[in-house]
Design a protein around this motif. Structure first.
Motif, PDB file in Angstrom:
ATOM      1  N   ALA A   1       0.829  -1.726  -0.308  1.00 32.23           N
ATOM      2  CA  ALA A   1      -0.427  -0.123  -0.031  1.00 32.23           C
ATOM      3  C   ALA A   1       1.087   0.922   0.176  1.00 32.23           C
ATOM      4  O   ALA A   1       0.648   2.641  -0.938  1.00 32.23           O
ATOM      5  CB  ALA A   1      -1.080   0.204   1.530  1.00 32.23           C
ATOM      6  N   LEU A   2       1.645   0.680   0.868  1.00 38.68           N
ATOM      7  CA  LEU A   2       3.208   2.404   1.322  1.00 38.68           C
ATOM      8  C   LEU A   2       3.318   2.705   0.068  1.00 38.68           C
ATOM      9  O   LEU A   2       3.240   3.377  -0.929  1.00 38.68           O
ATOM     10  CB  LEU A   2       4.371   2.267   1.881  1.00 38.68           C
ATOM     11  CG  LEU A   2       3.841   2.424   3.297  1.00 38.68           C
ATOM     12  CD1 LEU A   2       4.835   1.746   3.911  1.00 38.68           C
ATOM     13  CD2 LEU A   2       3.327   3.555   3.587  1.00 38.68           C
ATOM     14  N   MET A   3       3.867   1.509  -1.480  1.00 40.52           N
ATOM     15  CA  MET A   3       4.662   1.438  -2.796  1.00 40.52           C
ATOM     16  C   MET A   3       3.159   1.988  -3.019  1.00 40.52           C
ATOM     17  O   MET A   3       3.678   2.961  -4.042  1.00 40.52           O
ATOM     18  CB  MET A   3       5.153   0.258  -3.250  1.00 40.52           C
ATOM     19  CG  MET A   3       5.606  -0.451  -2.966  1.00 40.52           C
ATOM     20  SD  MET A   3       6.640  -1.537  -3.387  1.00 40.52           S
ATOM     21  CE  MET A   3       7.196  -1.261  -5.503  1.00 40.52           C
TER      22      MET A   3
ATOM     23  N   LEU B   1       8.908  14.443  -3.339  1.00 39.38           N
ATOM     24  CA  LEU B   1       9.864  14.193  -2.051  1.00 39.38           C
ATOM     25  C   LEU B   1       9.285  13.423  -0.995  1.00 39.38           C
ATOM     26  O   LEU B   1       9.669  12.311  -0.520  1.00 39.38           O
ATOM     27  CB  LEU B   1      10.892  15.736  -1.803  1.00 39.38           C
ATOM     28  CG  LEU B   1      11.957  15.847  -2.710  1.00 39.38           C
ATOM     29  CD1 LEU B   1      11.608  17.228  -2.028  1.00 39.38           C
ATOM     30  CD2 LEU B   1      12.874  15.405  -2.780  1.00 39.38           C
ATOM     31  N   ILE B   2       7.799  14.030  -0.882  1.00 37.92           N
ATOM     32  CA  ILE B   2       6.977  13.494   0.097  1.00 37.92           C
ATOM     33  C   ILE B   2       6.832  11.560  -0.158  1.00 37.92           C
ATOM     34  O   ILE B   2       6.926  10.401   0.084  1.00 37.92           O
ATOM     35  CB  ILE B   2       6.218  14.075   0.828  1.00 37.92           C
ATOM     36  CG1 ILE B   2       6.147  15.243   1.219  1.00 37.92           C
ATOM     37  CG2 ILE B   2       4.484  12.966   1.220  1.00 37.92           C
ATOM     38  CD1 ILE B   2       5.499  16.170   1.523  1.00 37.92           C
ATOM     39  N   GLY B   3       6.328  11.266  -1.765  1.00 36.94           N
ATOM     40  CA  GLY B   3       5.936  10.550  -2.076  1.00 36.94           C
ATOM     41  C   GLY B   3       7.522   9.588  -2.516  1.00 36.94           C
ATOM     42  O   GLY B   3       7.213   8.473  -1.997  1.00 36.94           O
ATOM     43  N   ALA B   4       8.630   9.869  -2.683  1.00 35.39           N
ATOM     44  CA  ALA B   4       9.996   9.240  -2.107  1.00 35.39           C
ATOM     45  C   ALA B   4      10.116   8.336  -0.955  1.00 35.39           C
ATOM     46  O   ALA B   4      10.504   7.337  -1.297  1.00 35.39           O
ATOM     47  CB  ALA B   4      10.763  10.380  -3.169  1.00 35.39           C
ATOM     48  N   ALA B   5       9.527   9.041  -0.005  1.00 29.61           N
ATOM     49  CA  ALA B   5       9.973   8.849   1.462  1.00 29.61           C
ATOM     50  C   ALA B   5       9.093   7.965   1.474  1.00 29.61           C
ATOM     51  O   ALA B   5       9.525   6.688   1.473  1.00 29.61           O
ATOM     52  CB  ALA B   5       9.935  10.258   2.636  1.00 29.61           C
ATOM     53  N   ILE B   6       7.534   8.216   1.209  1.00 27.73           N
ATOM     54  CA  ILE B   6       6.642   6.690   0.894  1.00 27.73           C
ATOM     55  C   ILE B   6       7.212   5.499   0.339  1.00 27.73           C
ATOM     56  O   ILE B   6       7.400   4.678   1.045  1.00 27.73           O
ATOM     57  CB  ILE B   6       5.667   7.255   0.824  1.00 27.73           C
ATOM     58  CG1 ILE B   6       5.203   8.077   1.906  1.00 27.73           C
ATOM     59  CG2 ILE B   6       4.572   6.571   1.190  1.00 27.73           C
ATOM     60  CD1 ILE B   6       3.543   8.794   1.926  1.00 27.73           C
ATOM     61  N   LEU B   7       7.759   6.051  -0.564  1.00 26.86           N
ATOM     62  CA  LEU B   7       7.711   5.056  -1.940  1.00 26.86           C
ATOM     63  C   LEU B   7       9.212   4.301  -1.595  1.00 26.86           C
ATOM     64  O   LEU B   7       8.908   2.814  -1.269  1.00 26.86           O
ATOM     65  CB  LEU B   7       8.411   5.561  -3.201  1.00 26.86           C
ATOM     66  CG  LEU B   7       8.504   4.411  -3.952  1.00 26.86           C
ATOM     67  CD1 LEU B   7       7.110   3.167  -4.418  1.00 26.86           C
ATOM     68  CD2 LEU B   7       8.877   5.684  -5.660  1.00 26.86           C
ATOM     69  N   ALA B   8       9.833   4.780  -0.670  1.00 31.97           N
ATOM     70  CA  ALA B   8      11.148   4.320  -0.406  1.00 31.97           C
ATOM     71  C   ALA B   8      10.857   3.101   1.097  1.00 31.97           C
ATOM     72  O   ALA B   8      11.238   2.620   1.242  1.00 31.97           O
ATOM     73  CB  ALA B   8      12.251   5.051   0.113  1.00 31.97           C
ATOM     74  N   LEU B   9      10.248   3.833   2.122  1.00 31.04           N
ATOM     75  CA  LEU B   9       9.744   3.433   2.986  1.00 31.04           C
ATOM     76  C   LEU B   9       8.797   1.907   2.722  1.00 31.04           C
ATOM     77  O   LEU B   9       9.445   1.022   3.354  1.00 31.04           O
ATOM     78  CB  LEU B   9       8.688   3.729   3.987  1.00 31.04           C
ATOM     79  CG  LEU B   9       9.886   4.201   5.336  1.00 31.04           C
ATOM     80  CD1 LEU B   9       8.602   5.775   5.698  1.00 31.04           C
ATOM     81  CD2 LEU B   9      10.463   3.958   6.159  1.00 31.04           C
ATOM     82  N   GLY B  10       8.246   2.087   1.502  1.00 31.46           N
ATOM     83  CA  GLY B  10       7.514   0.621   0.974  1.00 31.46           C
ATOM     84  C   GLY B  10       8.211  -0.502   0.527  1.00 31.46           C
ATOM     85  O   GLY B  10       7.705  -1.065   0.633  1.00 31.46           O
TER      86      GLY B  10
END
Lengths: 94, 84, 120, 254, 131
Positions: free
Chosen positions: C5-7, C53-62
């Motif tokens: 979901a995070l991805m 950038l916020i999207g990249a943070a969430i994507l990296a967490l996923g």
């Protein structure tokens, strides 16, 4: 679909937009009738490049490359302030 | 897969060539400084793709921050136009 | 499940950022003069840099397959997003102020100059 | 931008494309896929091995351990350039104290600079002090630190910086402290029975359980201080208004 | 084949940048323009030195050891770029900046003495002996 293919697909959709935007910003830097237009375009180019660097760090799978984004975002600010001060006062140090 | 690296590298190098050509041919020196900053941004993408984060950290601070500031100081103390 | 979901969320934010970036660049290229181009620049920086950038943070967490390095990437991206949120309006403000004071931009005055008597 | 420039640029880019197409089909481009033997030695021996610098960052270990003398003399060139630049701008008479504070920029820019400058100091210190673990080091951190006085000069004024005590002479003193500390660090292994700039057996590789890679962290710290203070001195001297110089040099009217 | 074309494109455009910056140093009259051209020459020379150490393989990583174990080391050697040119370039960037500061101070001093930054006018002023 596994996670790596999903990541690859997301990035392949996003990359052409970024590269096209870089080319368009460069055209504005080159065309800019006044200096302010050029500086504004350099500013936008640097900030978007910072975002692009952070996304590429996920693609390259390297944590050490992501540090550069924060530096690039801080430094583009200096160019704007210097040009603005030059046009305001003609002498930067006052 | 190396194809993507090379495409980004080629775009940044050609734009860097365009900016450096304009920085050298432009008569208004302040515009030349801005073109030079644009060339610095493009070369920093190239350093990033070439996997040199150490050089990149020094290069961004020098070429975008300090160097343009130095040139604006010099231009504000001397003259702005170049007569060919 | 959560990571997937995070991805998806991060990927959608990154793609939205790319589209915003493209249209901001297009606006910067097509708008008539400097004061109008400032609006396109806002789309280009806030929509094109902060959102991805916020999207990249969430994507990296996923991304589970990245291992421990997903945490530094996410932290760096988030800090950069906050920083651009502070810095970018200041930069455009400084440019617009200097352009107004030095009268470098030629454009037809429509109404009146409200900033005439304002002290710094 | 004139029409001639556009035509010339188009011709140049077409020429570049043609030449690279010709190279692709006729000649051969060197496309290396392996590392040279010297680079391979550094990659293997940076953290493990008998000649190790105990640092996972290969570039910093080359910079301050394997090729340390090279970097030391580069630092010497850097300080000679800064000193000769200061000597070109030497002012014989004392610069008279200016009481005025200088207007600076608008309050929005001032507030942002107040926040951002603290952040830049933190970021540059992190870059310099983690130079043996992550990319970065003394040169990078120092050139990042030099941006803080530049931001303060442009947002407030030169006099705001000098009123707080950071004058040209203070920056020179700090720079000299950094340089002298580097020289002492170079000479310490001689006293311990080693050779010049020796790293590992003389300096401990771990301090308080943290990996410090021998002397690399100290070299990075002092180089950071020295480079930052050197650039600060230069820009403080450069931001003196031109009117003051005309008054001092002898009233040449232009 | 297309990869070789792109790599040749990169190298040729870098060479073109070198040539155009040498033109700027030699031909253009203004001293400040010569300084800008000199930095472009320095940057492209540094970039060329970095390109010599690059490896055209897919999982390519910067020369920083990711995991401090023996397996990590063998994986690292298989995919890391050459660290030696980067170590030489870092000092070159900062030293080049210091030398540029020196040149900029010299330009300002020349302007104070001669009243111009044009090379031909400086030659005339020096010949007349007005200073």
């Amino acid at each position: 679909m596994n996670a790596e293919n999903l990541l690859f697909m997301i990035l392949m959709i996003a990359f052409p937009f970024y590269l096209a935007a870089f080319v368009l910003y460069s055209i504005r830097i080159v065309k800019g009738p006044t200096i302010f237009d050029s500086v504004l375009a350099v500013d936008c180019l640097s900030f978007d490049l910072a975002a692009f660097i952070a996304i590429l760090a996920i693609y390259f799978r390297s944590a050490f490359l992501a540090t550069s984004a924060i530096i690039l975002a801080l430094w583009a600010f200096l160019l704007d302030l210097y040009l603005a001060k030059y046009f305001l006062k003609r002498e930067v140090g006052i | 897969m190396i194809f993507i690296h090379l495409v980004i590298l080629a775009i940044s190098m050609i734009l860097g060539f365009v900016f450096s050509y304009l920085a050298i041919m432009e008569e208004d020196l302040l515009k030349a400084v801005i073109y030079s900053a644009g060339q610095g941004v493009m070369f920093s993408i190239a350093f990033y793709i070439l996997m040199a984060p150490d050089v990149l950290l020094a290069y961004i601070a020098i070429a975008i921050g300090i160097y343009t500031a130095l040139l604006v100081f010099v231009i504000s103390k001397t003259e702005r136009k170049e007569v060919v | 499940m959560i990571s997937e979901a995070l991805m998806y969320i991060g990927g959608i934010l990154v793609i939205i950022g790319g589209i915003c970036d493209f249209f901001g660049a297009l606006g910067l290229l097509r708008f008539p003069h400097f004061y109008v181009r400032l609006h396109a620049a806002t789309v280009g920086t806030i929509g094109g840099a902060v959102v991805p950038l916020i999207g990249a943070a969430i994507l990296a967490l996923g991304c589970d397959f990245l291992g421990w390095i997903r945490y530094p990437i996410a932290g760096m991206s988030f800090i950069t997003a906050i920083l651009i949120l502070i810095v970018s309006p200041t930069a455009t403000h400084a440019l617009a102020f200097a352009a107004h004071r030095s009268k470098a931009i030629e454009w037809k005055e429509k109404v009146c100059d409200h900033l005439e008597g304002v002290k710094r | 931008m004139k029409r001639g420039h556009i035509i010339a640029l188009g011709v140049f880019i077409a020429l570049i494309l043609l030449v690279s197409l010709g190279i692709t089909f006729v000649g051969k481009v060197p496309m290396t896929t392996d590392v040279r033997p010297l680079g391979l030695f550094y990659l293997k021996n940076s953290y493990f091995g008998n000649y190790a610098a105990r640092s996972p960052e290969v570039v910093t270990s080359i910079l301050w351990d394997y090729r340390g003398l090279d970097t030391l003399f580069e630092t010497g060139v850097f300080f000679l350039a800064i000193i000769s630049a200061l000597a070109l701008f030497r002012i014989e008479k004392k610069e008279e104290k200016v009481k005025e504070k200088g207007e600076g920029f608008t309050f929005i820019v001032k507030d942002t600079v107040r926040i951002i400058s603290v952040l830049i100091v933190a970021v540059s210190a992190a870059i310099a002090l983690h130079g043996h673990l992550t990319p970065g080091g003394g040169f990078q951190g120092g050139s990042a630190l030099a941006v803080v006085p530049l931001l303060i000069i442009v947002a407030f004024s030169k006099y705001a910086l000098e009123g707080r005590g950071l004058t040209k002479d203070t920056a020179m003193i700090v720079r000299s402290i950094g340089l002298i500390s580097i020289i002492i660090l170079v000479l310490i292994p001689l006293a311990a029975g080693g050779y010049l700039m020796q790293n590992l057996p003389v300096f401990p590789s771990h301090i308080l359980g943290q990996l410090t890679s021998g002397s690399l962290v100290f070299y990075n710290l002092f180089e950071y201080i020295a480079v930052g203070a050197g650039f600060t001195a230069v820009f403080l001297l450069l931001s003196i208004p031109e009117k003051v110089f005309h008054k001092i040099i002898g009233g040449e009217k232009e | 084949m297309i990869e070789m074309f792109l790599w040749a494109l990169v190298l040729v455009s870098l060479m073109a940048t070198l040539v155009i910056s040498i033109y700027g140093i030699v031909i253009r009259p203004s001293l400040i323009k010569k300084l800008i051209a000199l930095t472009i020459l320095t940057d492209s020379a540094n970039l060329l030195a970095i390109m010599i150490g690059y490896r055209l393989i897919y999982p390519v990583i910067p020369p920083v050891l990711p995991q401090r174990t023996q397996e990590g080391l063998s994986k690292f050697i298989a995919s890391s770029v050459d660290p030696l040119p980067q170590a030489l370039v870092i000092t070159a960037v900062v030293i080049g900046m210091a030398v540029n500061v020196l040149i900029a101070f010299a330009i300002i001093q020349i302007y104070r003495i001669c009243g111009t930054t044009d090379v031909r006018k400086i030659a005339e002023v020096m010949k007349d002996g007005k200073t």
